[in-house]
Write an enzyme that holds these catalytic residues in place. Structure first.
Site, PDB file in Angstrom:
ATOM      1  N   ARG A 145      13.994  24.422  -9.068  1.00 23.48           N
ATOM      2  CA  ARG A 145      14.569  23.860 -10.281  1.00 23.48           C
ATOM      3  C   ARG A 145      14.999  22.425 -10.002  1.00 23.48           C
ATOM      4  O   ARG A 145      15.595  22.131  -8.951  1.00 23.48           O
ATOM      5  CB  ARG A 145      15.783  24.658 -10.760  1.00 23.48           C
ATOM      6  CG  ARG A 145      15.466  26.034 -11.349  1.00 23.48           C
ATOM      7  CD  ARG A 145      14.720  25.915 -12.665  1.00 23.48           C
ATOM      8  NE  ARG A 145      14.495  27.210 -13.291  1.00 23.48           N
ATOM      9  CZ  ARG A 145      13.450  27.983 -13.072  1.00 23.48           C
ATOM     10  NH1 ARG A 145      12.516  27.586 -12.203  1.00 23.48           N
ATOM     11  NH2 ARG A 145      13.309  29.133 -13.695  1.00 23.48           N
ATOM     12  N   GLU A 187      10.724  18.660 -19.159  1.00 23.44           N
ATOM     13  CA  GLU A 187       9.376  19.199 -19.057  1.00 23.44           C
ATOM     14  C   GLU A 187       8.808  19.461 -20.438  1.00 23.44           C
ATOM     15  O   GLU A 187       9.521  19.981 -21.289  1.00 23.44           O
ATOM     16  CB  GLU A 187       9.374  20.485 -18.230  1.00 23.44           C
ATOM     17  CG  GLU A 187       9.787  20.265 -16.783  1.00 23.44           C
ATOM     18  CD  GLU A 187       9.688  21.533 -15.938  1.00 23.44           C
ATOM     19  OE1 GLU A 187       9.288  22.602 -16.483  1.00 23.44           O
ATOM     20  OE2 GLU A 187      10.010  21.467 -14.740  1.00 23.44           O
ATOM     21  N   HIS A 220       4.681  22.032 -13.065  1.00 18.98           N
ATOM     22  CA  HIS A 220       5.399  23.308 -13.016  1.00 18.98           C
ATOM     23  C   HIS A 220       4.419  24.488 -13.001  1.00 18.98           C
ATOM     24  O   HIS A 220       4.391  25.326 -13.907  1.00 18.98           O
ATOM     25  CB  HIS A 220       6.372  23.451 -14.191  1.00 18.98           C
ATOM     26  CG  HIS A 220       7.491  24.415 -13.873  1.00 18.98           C
ATOM     27  ND1 HIS A 220       8.744  24.322 -14.425  1.00 18.98           N
ATOM     28  CD2 HIS A 220       7.551  25.492 -13.050  1.00 18.98           C
ATOM     29  CE1 HIS A 220       9.512  25.296 -13.976  1.00 18.98           C
ATOM     30  NE2 HIS A 220       8.802  26.018 -13.128  1.00 18.98           N
TER      31      HIS A 220
END
Length: 319
Positions: A238, A267, A286
Site C-alpha cells: 500500500r 490510482e 497495481h
C-alpha cells in the site's frame, strides 16, 4: 435490481462469473474506466444502483458519497477488507457491506510481482529492454542477488512467500513488523531486527504490511535516507506505508539504487505524475492482486453474495 460493477479495466468481469444466474431482473452495468474524481460527477455516475460491486479500494465510499446514493442497498467489495468504505455510515444508511473472497493463490501472485520488481531492478531489465529496441547492446552492469541482504517489512503470508524466494537465491533475510517475535521470524526463515537496522543494512527492501493507523508512513524520510546508496526499495503493498514525498526525493537525487512500485496514493496513477519522469523507478499498474484465478474467485463470490442477499440470507457481511 440494478447492479454496477466498477473498475473493470480489463473487461473480464462478465466472463469471470455467471451473472445471468441472478435472473432476468438483474440489470448489470460495467464500468470499464475509473469513475470521475469530482464528487458530484461520481455521485451522478452511481445514482440509481441498488447494488455496487467495488474492486478492492479503487473507489472510496465515504459518508458524503453514500448520502448521495439513497437507492444503494448492497455494497460488495472484492476481498474481505476495505479501508476505503465507511462501514458505520453504511450501517446507519441501511447499506449492507459484503466481502467477496479471492483466490488462495493471491498471496503468491503478489510475492511473484515483488520478485519481478526486484529482479527487474537488479538486472536493469527495463533499461536494457529499451536499449535493445533502440539498437544498443549492454548498457548497464547487472547485479547479483546471492550474498545480498533482503529486508522484509511485514512477515505475514506475503512476506514469508517473498522471503522464501530470497532464501532460494542465497540471500540473508532480515524482517521487521511491529509485533514480530524472534520465533515467528525464525519460522519464516528470517532474522528479526528493528526497522532502523533493516533499512540501513538491506540491499533491497520489500514492503508487505497491512496499512493501518500504526503502519501509515512507516517508511519515513529518515529511514529512506538511511538506505545504502545502491539499495532498492520495492512496494507492492500500500502506498500509505511510505512517505511518498521523501521517496520521490531520494530517487530524484539518486540517493538509493532505485525503486519498484505497484501501488500509488492516487490510482490509476495520473498521466502527469512526477514518478513517471524518473528513470530509476520501475512502475506497474497495481498488478499484485490481478490474475485470472483471483478475478474469477472475486466475481463468483460477488454473484453468490448478491444471490444470498436477494434471498434474505446474506453471506460474508462486513458491517
Amino acid at each position: 435490481m440494478k447492479i454496477a460493477i466498477l473498475d473493470d479495466y480489463l473487461r473480464t468481469a462478465r466472463q469471470a462469473a455467471d451473472w445471468d444466474s441472478l435472473g432476468a431482473d438483474a440489470a448489470i452495468t460495467l464500468f470499464h474506466e475509473p469513475l470521475p474524481a469530482a464528487p458530484d460527477q461520481r455521485a451522478a455516475a452511481l445514482a440509481g444502483f441498488d447494488v455496487i460491486v467495488a474492486m478492492r479500494e479503487r473507489t472510496p465510499f465515504p459518508a458524503d458519497l453514500l448520502r448521495r446514493l439513497p437507492d444503494l442497498r448492497l455494497l460488495i467489495t472484492t476481498g474481505m477488507r476495505n479501508r476505503g468504505i465507511d462501514m458505520q455510515a453504511c450501517a446507519a444508511q441501511g447499506v449492507l457491506v459484503c466481502g467477496a473472497p479471492g483466490s488462495k493463490l493471491a498471496a503468491h501472485a503478489t510475492a511473484e510481482l515483488a520478485w519481478a520488481h526486484i529482479l527487474g531492478l537488479f538486472k536493469n531489465l527495463a533499461a536494457e529492454d529499451r536499449a535493445m529496441h533502440a539498437g544498443a547492446w549492454q548498457t548497464q552492469m547487472p547485479r547479483i542477488l546471492a550474498g545480498k541482504t533482503l529486508g522484509i517489512v511485514g512477515l505475514g503470508k506475503l512476506g514469508q512467500a517473498a522471503a522464501a524466494v530470497g532464501k532460494a537465491f542465497g540471500m540473508e533475510i532480515l524482517a521487521y513488523s511491529p509485533h514480530l517475535t524472534d520465533e515467528r521470524a525464525a519460522a519464516g526463515g528470517a532474522r528479526r531486527v528493528d526497522k532502523e537496522t533493516l533499512f540501513a543494512q538491506s540491499d533491497v527492501i520489500s514492503m508487505h504490511l497491512i496499512l493501518s493507523d500504526s503502519t501509515r508512513g512507516l517508511a519515513s524520510a529518515e529511514l529512506l535516507r538511511s538506505m545504502k546508496p545502491d539499495a532498492c526499495f520495492v512496494n507492492t503493498s500500500r502506498a500509505g506505508l511510505v512517505d511518498m514525498d521523501a521517496l520521490y526525493d531520494v530517487l530524484r537525487q539518486k540517493r538509493i539504487g532505485g525503486a519498484g512500485l505497484d501501488v500509488f496514493p492516487d490510482e490509476p496513477l495520473p498521466a502527469d505524475d512526477r514518478l513517471r519522469s524518473l528513470d530509476n523507478v520501475l512502475l506497474t499498474p497495481h498488478l499484485g492482486y490481478v490474475s485470472a484465478e483471483n478475478f474469477q474467485a472475486f466475481y463468483r463470490s460477488a454473484v453468490q453474495a448478491i444471490a444470498a442477499w436477494a434471498g434474505g440470507a446474506p453471506v460474508n457481511s462486513l458491517n
